[in-house]
Motif scaffolding. Structure first.
Motif, PDB file in Angstrom:
ATOM      1  N   ASP A 134       0.816  -1.215   0.000  1.00 32.02           N
ATOM      2  CA  ASP A 134       0.000   0.000   0.000  1.00 32.02           C
ATOM      3  C   ASP A 134       0.853   1.270   0.000  1.00 32.02           C
ATOM      4  N   ILE A 135       2.151   1.139   0.301  1.00 29.09           N
ATOM      5  CA  ILE A 135       3.035   2.305   0.372  1.00 29.09           C
ATOM      6  C   ILE A 135       3.590   2.587  -1.018  1.00 29.09           C
ATOM      7  N   PRO A 136       3.538   3.829  -1.485  1.00 24.67           N
ATOM      8  CA  PRO A 136       4.089   4.147  -2.808  1.00 24.67           C
ATOM      9  C   PRO A 136       5.553   3.749  -2.920  1.00 24.67           C
ATOM     10  N   ALA A 137       5.967   3.349  -4.097  1.00 22.90           N
ATOM     11  CA  ALA A 137       7.327   2.842  -4.312  1.00 22.90           C
ATOM     12  C   ALA A 137       8.375   3.876  -3.924  1.00 22.90           C
ATOM     13  N   ALA A 138       8.137   5.160  -4.257  1.00 24.94           N
ATOM     14  CA  ALA A 138       9.120   6.199  -3.948  1.00 24.94           C
ATOM     15  C   ALA A 138       9.308   6.346  -2.439  1.00 24.94           C
ATOM     16  N   VAL A 139       8.209   6.211  -1.688  1.00 27.06           N
ATOM     17  CA  VAL A 139       8.297   6.302  -0.232  1.00 27.06           C
ATOM     18  C   VAL A 139       9.044   5.097   0.333  1.00 27.06           C
ATOM     19  N   ARG A 140       8.735   3.897  -0.198  1.00 25.76           N
ATOM     20  CA  ARG A 140       9.440   2.693   0.267  1.00 25.76           C
ATOM     21  C   ARG A 140      10.943   2.810   0.030  1.00 25.76           C
ATOM     22  N   GLU A 141      11.315   3.276  -1.162  1.00 21.27           N
ATOM     23  CA  GLU A 141      12.745   3.408  -1.466  1.00 21.27           C
ATOM     24  C   GLU A 141      13.409   4.419  -0.546  1.00 21.27           C
ATOM     25  N   GLY A 142      12.713   5.520  -0.273  1.00 23.11           N
ATOM     26  CA  GLY A 142      13.276   6.509   0.635  1.00 23.11           C
ATOM     27  C   GLY A 142      13.470   5.975   2.038  1.00 23.11           C
ATOM     28  N   LEU A 143      12.478   5.217   2.532  1.00 21.69           N
ATOM     29  CA  LEU A 143      12.583   4.628   3.865  1.00 21.69           C
ATOM     30  C   LEU A 143      13.717   3.612   3.938  1.00 21.69           C
ATOM     31  N   ASN A 144      13.830   2.786   2.905  1.00 15.15           N
ATOM     32  CA  ASN A 144      14.910   1.787   2.890  1.00 15.15           C
ATOM     33  C   ASN A 144      16.278   2.465   2.878  1.00 15.15           C
ATOM     34  N   ALA A 145      16.407   3.545   2.105  1.00 16.33           N
ATOM     35  CA  ALA A 145      17.676   4.263   2.047  1.00 16.33           C
ATOM     36  C   ALA A 145      18.017   4.874   3.400  1.00 16.33           C
ATOM     37  N   GLU A 146      17.006   5.423   4.101  1.00 16.24           N
ATOM     38  CA  GLU A 146      17.247   5.999   5.421  1.00 16.24           C
ATOM     39  C   GLU A 146      17.678   4.935   6.420  1.00 16.24           C
ATOM     40  N   GLN A 147      17.050   3.752   6.363  1.00 13.78           N
ATOM     41  CA  GLN A 147      17.409   2.685   7.288  1.00 13.78           C
ATOM     42  C   GLN A 147      18.823   2.169   7.029  1.00 13.78           C
ATOM     43  N   LEU A 148      19.188   2.046   5.746  1.00 14.10           N
ATOM     44  CA  LEU A 148      20.550   1.618   5.422  1.00 14.10           C
ATOM     45  C   LEU A 148      21.575   2.631   5.900  1.00 14.10           C
ATOM     46  N   GLU A 149      21.265   3.925   5.730  1.00 16.45           N
ATOM     47  CA  GLU A 149      22.181   4.966   6.179  1.00 16.45           C
ATOM     48  C   GLU A 149      22.305   4.979   7.698  1.00 16.45           C
ATOM     49  N   ALA A 150      21.181   4.755   8.386  1.00 18.21           N
ATOM     50  CA  ALA A 150      21.216   4.706   9.851  1.00 18.21           C
ATOM     51  C   ALA A 150      22.057   3.529  10.337  1.00 18.21           C
ATOM     52  N   ARG A 151      21.925   2.372   9.691  1.00 16.31           N
ATOM     53  CA  ARG A 151      22.739   1.207  10.076  1.00 16.31           C
ATOM     54  C   ARG A 151      24.216   1.452   9.794  1.00 16.31           C
ATOM     55  N   ARG A 152      24.494   2.123   8.666  1.00 13.26           N
ATOM     56  CA  ARG A 152      25.897   2.423   8.339  1.00 13.26           C
ATOM     57  C   ARG A 152      26.516   3.342   9.380  1.00 13.26           C
ATOM     58  N   LYS A 153      25.774   4.379   9.795  1.00 10.59           N
ATOM     59  CA  LYS A 153      26.293   5.308  10.799  1.00 10.59           C
ATOM     60  C   LYS A 153      26.469   4.620  12.144  1.00 10.59           C
ATOM     61  N   ARG A 154      25.524   3.728  12.488  1.00 14.57           N
ATOM     62  CA  ARG A 154      25.643   3.022  13.761  1.00 14.57           C
ATOM     63  C   ARG A 154      26.886   2.114  13.762  1.00 14.57           C
ATOM     64  N   LYS A 155      27.107   1.426  12.652  1.00 16.69           N
ATOM     65  CA  LYS A 155      28.283   0.560  12.569  1.00 16.69           C
ATOM     66  C   LYS A 155      29.562   1.390  12.600  1.00 16.69           C
ATOM     67  N   GLU A 156      29.543   2.521  11.920  1.00 13.11           N
ATOM     68  CA  GLU A 156      30.711   3.399  11.909  1.00 13.11           C
ATOM     69  C   GLU A 156      30.997   3.929  13.304  1.00 13.11           C
ATOM     70  N   LYS A 157      29.937   4.288  14.033  1.00  6.18           N
ATOM     71  CA  LYS A 157      30.118   4.780  15.393  1.00  6.18           C
ATOM     72  C   LYS A 157      30.658   3.686  16.304  1.00  6.18           C
ATOM     73  N   GLU A 158      30.159   2.455  16.144  1.00  5.40           N
ATOM     74  CA  GLU A 158      30.661   1.345  16.955  1.00  5.40           C
ATOM     75  C   GLU A 158      32.138   1.095  16.679  1.00  5.40           C
ATOM     76  N   GLU A 159      32.543   1.222  15.425  1.00  4.04           N
ATOM     77  CA  GLU A 159      33.955   1.037  15.100  1.00  4.04           C
ATOM     78  C   GLU A 159      34.800   2.183  15.660  1.00  4.04           C
ATOM     79  N   GLU A 160      34.257   3.413  15.613  1.00  5.94           N
ATOM     80  CA  GLU A 160      35.006   4.556  16.129  1.00  5.94           C
ATOM     81  C   GLU A 160      35.272   4.410  17.624  1.00  5.94           C
ATOM     82  N   LEU A 161      34.327   3.794  18.340  1.00  2.00           N
ATOM     83  CA  LEU A 161      34.490   3.637  19.785  1.00  2.00           C
ATOM     84  C   LEU A 161      35.621   2.679  20.136  1.00  2.00           C
ATOM     85  N   GLN A 162      36.117   1.930  19.170  1.00  2.00           N
ATOM     86  CA  GLN A 162      37.199   0.981  19.430  1.00  2.00           C
ATOM     87  C   GLN A 162      38.572   1.600  19.199  1.00  2.00           C
TER      88      GLN A 162
END
Length: 335
Positions: A134-162
């Protein structure tokens, strides 16, 4: 007093109008058994602040996956679960009569400025589970991109803490001194590149890293911490080689968090704060301090007799505690 007889309604006409109004009012009165007039609160839009500015957010009631109704708070990009107390009762503004213990006398800064109700018989049509299709394709793609970016930043932050982040400054950086550019400072502290070193490394391993980046062997290194002073200048003033209370040298197998405890603090994944950088002056102690005056005078302007001491230096400096003392000498050559 100025009214004419014709403008005054008759008693019978007035009674008829009142009866008509009363009948209409009764027809529109709330009847809990009348599904047509039953509504449920769906949303609370809140303004927090004052008439001069503030922040807007919303509370919306939704059905969870297990079928239970719950309140969600939508605050910019953050969506969190809240209680009915937080969604409704905390947003009346003014003084909260239930908080009798609050003697501050201050009004609440949170006020609901709009309420959204849905007629109960329309609830199933307007409020239904949303499938991914039911979610428009453009919205789904935007949400997926935001989630991938959030996971990338979280992983980067975890690595920085080491890692610890270092800058190594040597005597070569002092030789590039530019009085006009630095405005009475010694160096541009942010010019040397940042070097990442794992926190689990030992003191001996750090000195090997310093050797690879500066060319100064571990046996000829003396490391000083830089101090940021109140006049916006920096000076090396803390000898890292001797962190023990008795002034003895740092053992080679000491792990770095014990050497730099103030830089080992936890940083939240959601915090955008950049990691602190540890700036170290890598001194190469090539001669004894008692020869420093003669060496300085030999490189001074020709008006000063070669070999004469600028000022007498004692064999031991008071307050030095018997350990190394770092002296910074500046010579001025008039153009």
């Amino acid at each position: 007093a100025g009214a004419t007889a014709s403008s005054i309604p008759s008693s019978s006409g007035s009674a008829a109008q009142v009866a008509s109004s009363s009948s209409a009012l009764q027809r529109h009165q709330y009847n809990p058994e009348d599904a047509e007039n039953a509504y449920t609160l769906l949303g609370v839009l809140v303004h927090a602040g004052s008439a001069y500015g503030g922040h807007y957010y919303a509370f919306i009631k939704a059905r969870s996956l297990d079928g239970k109704m719950q309140w969600l708070k939508y605050d910019d990009e953050r969506v969190t679960r809240v209680t009915e107390q937080q969604a409704i009762h905390d947003n009346y503004g003014g003084r909260d009569p239930f908080k009798w213990w609050d003697s501050s006398g201050r009004d609440s800064i949170r006020s609901a400025y709009m309420l959204v109700y849905v007629r109960d018989r329309e609830w199933a049509r307007l409020c239904f589970p949303v499938a991914e299709a039911d979610i428009p394709a453009a919205v789904r793609e935007g949400l997926n991109a935001e989630q991938l970016e959030a996971r990338r930043k979280r992983k980067e932050k975890e690595e920085e803490l080491q890692y610890f982040h270092f800058r190594f400054i040597t005597e070569a950086d002092f030789q590039r001194f530019d009085e006009q550019q630095l405005h009475h400072d010694l160096i541009l502290i942010d010019k040397p590149p940042v070097v990442k070193v794992k926190k689990l490394c030992t003191w001996a391993e750090l000195k090997d890293v310093v050797a690879r980046h500066t060319g100064i062997s571990p046996a000829h290194q003396r490391l000083w911490r830089w101090n940021f002073r109140s006049n916006a200048t920096v000076r090396p003033d803390t000898l890292v080689e001797r962190i023990r209370s008795d002034g003895s040298p740092t053992p080679p197998q000491t792990v770095l968090p014990a050497v730099f405890p103030s830089f080992d603090s936890y940083c939240s994944h959601f915090q955008d704060k950049k990691p602190d950088i540890i700036s170290l002056f890598v001194e190469h102690p090539s001669f004894d301090i008692r020869h420093l005056a003669t060496a300085a005078s030999s490189s001074a302007p020709s008006a000063l007799p070669r070999g004469s001491a600028i000022s007498p230096l004692p064999a031991s400096i008071p307050g030095g505690g018997g350990g190394p003392v770092l002296l910074l000498l500046k010579t001025f050559r008039p153009s």
